[in-house]
Motif scaffolding. Structure first.
Motif, PDB file in Angstrom:
ATOM      1  N   SER A 155       0.999  -1.076   0.076  1.00  0.00           N
ATOM      2  CA  SER A 155       0.001  -0.093  -0.148  1.00  0.00           C
ATOM      3  C   SER A 155       0.966   1.260   0.017  1.00  0.00           C
ATOM      4  CB  SER A 155      -0.791   0.048   1.258  1.00  0.00           C
ATOM      5  OG  SER A 155      -1.726   0.793   1.116  1.00  0.00           O
ATOM      6  N   ALA A 156       2.023   1.187   0.687  1.00  0.00           N
ATOM      7  CA  ALA A 156       2.696   2.386   0.651  1.00  0.00           C
ATOM      8  C   ALA A 156       3.532   2.701  -0.346  1.00  0.00           C
ATOM      9  CB  ALA A 156       3.496   2.322   1.998  1.00  0.00           C
ATOM     10  N   SER A 161      -2.251   5.165  -5.204  1.00  0.00           N
ATOM     11  CA  SER A 161      -2.745   4.249  -6.546  1.00  0.00           C
ATOM     12  C   SER A 161      -4.106   3.362  -6.372  1.00  0.00           C
ATOM     13  CB  SER A 161      -1.799   3.254  -6.891  1.00  0.00           C
ATOM     14  OG  SER A 161      -1.869   2.224  -5.995  1.00  0.00           O
ATOM     15  N   LEU A 162      -4.599   2.802  -7.218  1.00  0.00           N
ATOM     16  CA  LEU A 162      -5.862   2.032  -7.016  1.00  0.00           C
ATOM     17  C   LEU A 162      -5.677   0.998  -6.013  1.00  0.00           C
ATOM     18  CD1 LEU A 162      -8.834   2.115  -8.306  1.00  0.00           C
ATOM     19  CD2 LEU A 162      -7.890  -0.094  -9.645  1.00  0.00           C
ATOM     20  N   ALA A 166      -7.682   0.418  -2.551  1.00  0.00           N
ATOM     21  CA  ALA A 166      -8.179  -0.865  -2.240  1.00  0.00           C
ATOM     22  C   ALA A 166      -7.831  -1.445  -1.023  1.00  0.00           C
ATOM     23  CB  ALA A 166      -8.034  -2.137  -3.234  1.00  0.00           C
ATOM     24  N   ILE A 167      -6.593  -1.702  -0.636  1.00  0.00           N
ATOM     25  CA  ILE A 167      -5.956  -2.328   0.468  1.00  0.00           C
ATOM     26  C   ILE A 167      -6.546  -1.111   1.787  1.00  0.00           C
ATOM     27  CG2 ILE A 167      -3.752  -2.300   1.970  1.00  0.00           C
ATOM     28  CD1 ILE A 167      -2.303  -2.942  -0.846  1.00  0.00           C
ATOM     29  N   ARG A 168      -6.420  -0.051   1.424  1.00  0.00           N
ATOM     30  CA  ARG A 168      -6.734   1.025   2.906  1.00  0.00           C
ATOM     31  C   ARG A 168      -8.377   0.577   3.024  1.00  0.00           C
ATOM     32  NH1 ARG A 168      -4.645   6.816   1.267  1.00  0.00           N
ATOM     33  NH2 ARG A 168      -5.700   7.181   3.215  1.00  0.00           N
ATOM     34  N   THR A 169      -9.143   0.347   2.120  1.00  0.00           N
ATOM     35  CA  THR A 169     -10.585   0.301   2.257  1.00  0.00           C
ATOM     36  C   THR A 169     -10.834  -1.116   3.033  1.00  0.00           C
ATOM     37  OG1 THR A 169     -10.964   1.216   0.221  1.00  0.00           O
ATOM     38  CG2 THR A 169     -12.899  -0.001   1.163  1.00  0.00           C
TER      39      THR A 169
END
Lengths: 370, 520
Positions: A155-156, A161-162, A166-169
């Motif tokens: 994610s970092a 990016s998408l 997505a990972i944060r969601t």
């Protein structure tokens, strides 16, 4: 004044250096900072454990209800004579301070008391259920660490990016979804509908548990060479571990993401990149390693919370661990059980913190010098 | 980064492999098959399985399978006690019962024969250890007459005794072995732990493994002199009701004891059957008769207004199919039950008139209940909220006071709650078990109801009544009790047992909710 003040200062400096030389000759060699650090942490841990005994004892004894009635049940509690005898037998007729010291004395001899409900020694019961929670906790922490760190790193590295979104969601869902709901839905989908995992419990009901060595069915079945039992135990472990891990995965993902982002911006990473080092080396040797230190704390605390907070997961999956035992103790006002579990969970937290501190001390010398 | 992707693939493959391994992990070559094992699930309410100490549902379910009793209820008919290990005879004055050992071939799980000495020891131990069920034989003198006969003598007429003896708390234990393991007939008894782990009964099963927190495993008793059970092993597991539903639907378990009415509706014929039995529990409202504590609830007109304001049909819907109206606290299947058609009806106009008479002007009345308890699938918190809404329509304002059951019971026992929801489960199916609700009785004391000459007279008459007249006399007593509205009967819930489709034949009745030994 300035002169008067200056003179003794000089004198002090002079004498101090002379005394220091003498002291170096007389005093035993100073403890190694790491050993001193460990001893101090052990001391603090012992004081904390004593504090836990005081808090659990006081909290459970200040509950405005009479455990004797809960122990005896409606019928026997109607007889004042039996009630008085029971109070005396359990030492509940003694002043609180006397009760505490009796409790502490027993504790020092490894006696956590006997469950008021089942008349089973609390220590023996905890010995029975603790490995179940440890097995579940280890499964969950392994999944959490692997997924959480990788997703956080990814994610970092792909910030904004998408993939990052997505990972944060997903991590937000992991943190905010109620465990009981997730557990029930997961059990329904993966066991009932898809049949990819076995049902509730640590083993199928018709399977006899392996001979007890560690109490961890996966380990014990391997030690006994019972491969079918091992596979069954492992199968039973997968789903509850994943459900229990979900919150920690979310937490670790977010934490490692922000930790990695902090490190990426540092000069030494820029320098490493400028030197033309391969991306893999920069990511794992410079960024990930640097980000790992603060993450250790989160992993440590997460393990403690997994052990103590697994009540709902254990209930849905009929996983007879510490969480279920604690729940049962609390709902039946079984004071020895409540105190025993409280103490054990407190000790686990303290131990985990102690280990985390030690790891810090080893990994980062600045910590042990402070 | 390519390496990172490779690592990710490796980790994902490992996880997939683990899941795959898990999926095929349900068969076991070491442990034998599932064919002769019956898996039953319940949310444990278990303190002990020492028959003379146990007093909870789970312990009783287990002891029913492990211990035989002197008398039984044949086919679950609670109105007619029949012979068990013994045949019985009552004296005309109901003071003396003679038990004659009938089943002479009965043997304990170690092969010892069941003798009159075992019966005497079991009865005396129940009385002497002063456990929760000791009251069953209060005031009864137990004496061995000869090798086949035991006499039970009561100082007062005790017509309830034949209804009491079938209780699994009065199971017959092997006295020789229990005595050797610190078993006594007084408070010094130390055999509980031994009996938890080594059952000493003559029933179809014996205990293989006892774990009060997770599961109890029973295996067939090879010395049982009755028909050999089809299922050689029974695993009774501690499982939440939600998981029980999924397990019974999937065939993971064959018996589930705790499904509520909504959950039971989800079981169709392909998954199993629902056996609905009348529960022996009563749900009621209690009103404190002490004005200082009860406030408005101490006023008979207010109490009767509450009784008239309740929509009983909706409570039946809440309790599910098979639940019943009650005209008193005595369950409808018992001797002494008041006919259902005499149950209170909703009449809001009457309620408002009575409230005016009581001088009630809408003040809030604290209403206590256990927020963490469900009785035969009826959630007490939901019941309390329903009652609050119904009474509001008659301008009665309940101030809900939820509390964990242990705390709530403490308050009720100390007679300090003005109003609330009470529950009572029959200890034995006889109206005398409900005498505790008559003024002076132990439960009546919790609402400070100490005297009522009319009811005391009716209670005396009922105690003297015999034969068929007994039923009518007790019905009259409990109808008069309901009329005071100190206790307002709400609903008799239904006891639901879900049985998986792999069981083709089973016995399920109000005496033993599911008979493991007769399942096929």
């Amino acid at each position: 004044m300035a002169e008067a003040a200056a003179a003794p200062q000089h004198a002090h400096v002079a004498s101090a250096s002379g005394e220091a030389d003498a002291a170096q000759r007389v005093k035993p060699p100073k403890l190694h900072p790491l050993i001193r650090f460990i001893l101090i942490r052990i001391g603090i841990s012992i004081i904390l454990i004593w504090g836990v005994t005081v808090v659990t004892f006081l909290l459970t004894n200040l509950v405005p209800t009479d455990p004797v009635a809960a122990i005896l049940g409606d019928r026997a509690a109607a007889d004042p004579e039996i009630v008085a005898q029971t109070r005396e037998k359990l030492g509940l007729d003694q002043p609180l301070l006397v009760q505490y010291f009796t409790y502490l004395g027993n504790l020092l001899q490894g006696d956590l008391g006997v469950s008021n409900q089942t008349r089973t020694p609390v220590l023996a019961s905890i010995g029975q259920v603790f490995p179940a929670s440890i097995e579940l906790g280890i499964g969950a922490i392994l999944i959490s660490v692997i997924l959480g760190l990788l997703l956080g790193l990814l994610s970092a590295l792909k910030q904004n990016s998408l993939v990052d979104h997505a990972i944060r969601t997903l991590s937000l869902i992991g943190i905010s979804a109620p465990t009981f709901w997730i557990a029930t839905v997961a059990y329904f989908v993966f066991f009932f509908k898809l049949r990819v995992v076995p049902g509730a419990g640590r083993l199928d009901p018709w399977i006899t548990p392996p001979p007890k060595v560690t109490g961890l069915y996966t380990v014990d079945s391997l030690l006994a060479g019972q491969m079918a039992t091992f596979s069954n135990a492992l199968g039973h472990l997968v789903l509850p571990s994943c459900v229990l891990a979900l919150f920690t995965v979310g937490l670790l993902t977010r934490f490692s993401r922000s930790s990695v982002l902090d490190i990426i911006r540092l000069d030494y990473v820029t320098a490493a990149k400028a030197k033309g080092l391969p991306a893999r080396t920069v990511v794992f040797k410079y960024i990930f390693r640097g980000a790992l230190v603060p993450i250790i704390t989160v992993v440590g605390l997460a393990f403690g919370s997994l052990l103590s907070g697994a009540v709902l997961t254990e209930t849905v999956f009929a996983w007879n661990g510490l969480g279920q035992y604690a729940y049962r103790g609390a709902t039946t006002l079984d004071l020895p059980v409540i105190m025993g579990v409280g103490l054990v969970i407190g000790i686990v937290y303290i131990l985990v913190n102690f280990i985390v501190d030690l790891i810090y001390g080893f990994v980062d010398p600045r910590v042990r010098v402070r | 980064m390519r390496r990172l992707s490779r690592n990710l693939v490796a980790i994902c493959s490992t996880l997939a492999l683990t899941a795959g391994l898990a999926a095929c992990g349900s068969g076991s070559d070491e442990a034998g098959g599932a064919g002769d094992t019956l898996v039953a699930e319940t949310a444990f309410n278990l303190k002990t399985i020492d028959p003379h100490r146990q007093f909870e549902f789970t312990g009783s379910t287990i002891d029913n399978a492990v211990y035989q009793t002197a008398l039984e209820f044949a086919d679950g008919d609670l109105t007619k006690p029949t012979d068990g290990l013994c045949s019985f005879e009552m004296s005309d004055d109901d003071k003396e019962m003679t038990l004659t050992l009938k089943d002479e071939d009965a043997t304990f799980s170690n092969g010892d024969p069941v003798t009159a000495d075992d019966i005497v020891f079991s009865f005396k131990r129940l009385q002497g250890i002063k456990g929760n069920p000791s009251f069953f034989l209060d005031g009864v003198k137990v004496k061995k007459v000869d090798d086949k006969t035991v006499s039970l003598t009561s100082s007062e007429p005790n017509p309830a005794l034949p209804y009491i003896l079938p209780n699994s708390s009065i199971g017959i234990v092997n006295s020789k072995v229990v005595k050797k393991n610190e078993g006594t007939t007084d408070e010094n008894d130390g055999a509980e732990q031994f009996l938890n782990e080594n059952s000493q009964g003559s029933g179809p099963y014996k205990v293989e493994k006892y774990d009060a927190d997770s599961q109890v495993v029973l295996t067939a008793n090879e010395h049982y002199n009755g028909p050999e059970p089809k299922y050689k092993r029974v695993v009774l597991r501690n499982v939440s009701a939600e998981t029980q539903l999924t397990d019974i639907q999937s065939g993971q378990a064959q018996v589930a004891f705790d499904l509520n009415s909504d959950q039971a509706k989800q079981i169709d014929d392909s998954m199993g059957k629902i056996s609905s039995l009348p529960s022996t529990r009563s749900l009621y409202i209690f009103n404190n008769t002490d004005e200082k504590i009860g406030g408005p609830a101490a006023d008979p007109n207010f109490r009767k207004a509450v009784m008239a304001a309740i929509d009983y049909d909706k409570l039946i819907d809440l309790a599910g199919k098979g639940s019943q109206r009650m005209a008193s606290l005595v369950p409808n299947e018992f001797v002494g039950a008041v006919a259902k058609d005499e149950a209170p009806e909703r009449d809001l106009a009457k309620a408002k008139k009575l409230l005016k008479k009581a001088g009630y002007d809408g003040e809030k009345v604290p209403f206590h209940y256990s927020s963490d308890q469900a009785v035969n699938g009826v959630d007490l918190a939901q019941l309390a909220e329903t009652l609050q809404a119904q009474l509001k329509e008659a301008d009665i304002n309940l101030d809900l006071k939820p509390a964990p059951s242990s705390t709530q019971l403490d308050g009720f026992r100390s007679a300090k709650q003005p109003m609330g929801i009470g529950t009572w489960g029959a200890d034995f199916p006889d109206p005398t078990n409900y005498n505790v609700f008559i003024p002076g009785g132990s439960v009546a004391e919790r609402v400070n109801w100490n005297d009522d000459p009319k009811l005391e007279k009716l209670a005396d008459e009922a105690a003297k009544a015999k034969g068929d007249a007994r039923d009518a006399a007790y019905a009259k007593l409990f109808k008069a009790t309901t009329d005071t509205a100190v206790w307002i009967p709400l609903v008799q819930p239904v006891s639901t047992v879900a049985v998986g489709s792999s069981i083709t034949k089973f016995v399920s009745n109000a005496d033993v909710s599911f008979d493991f030994a007769k399942a096929e």
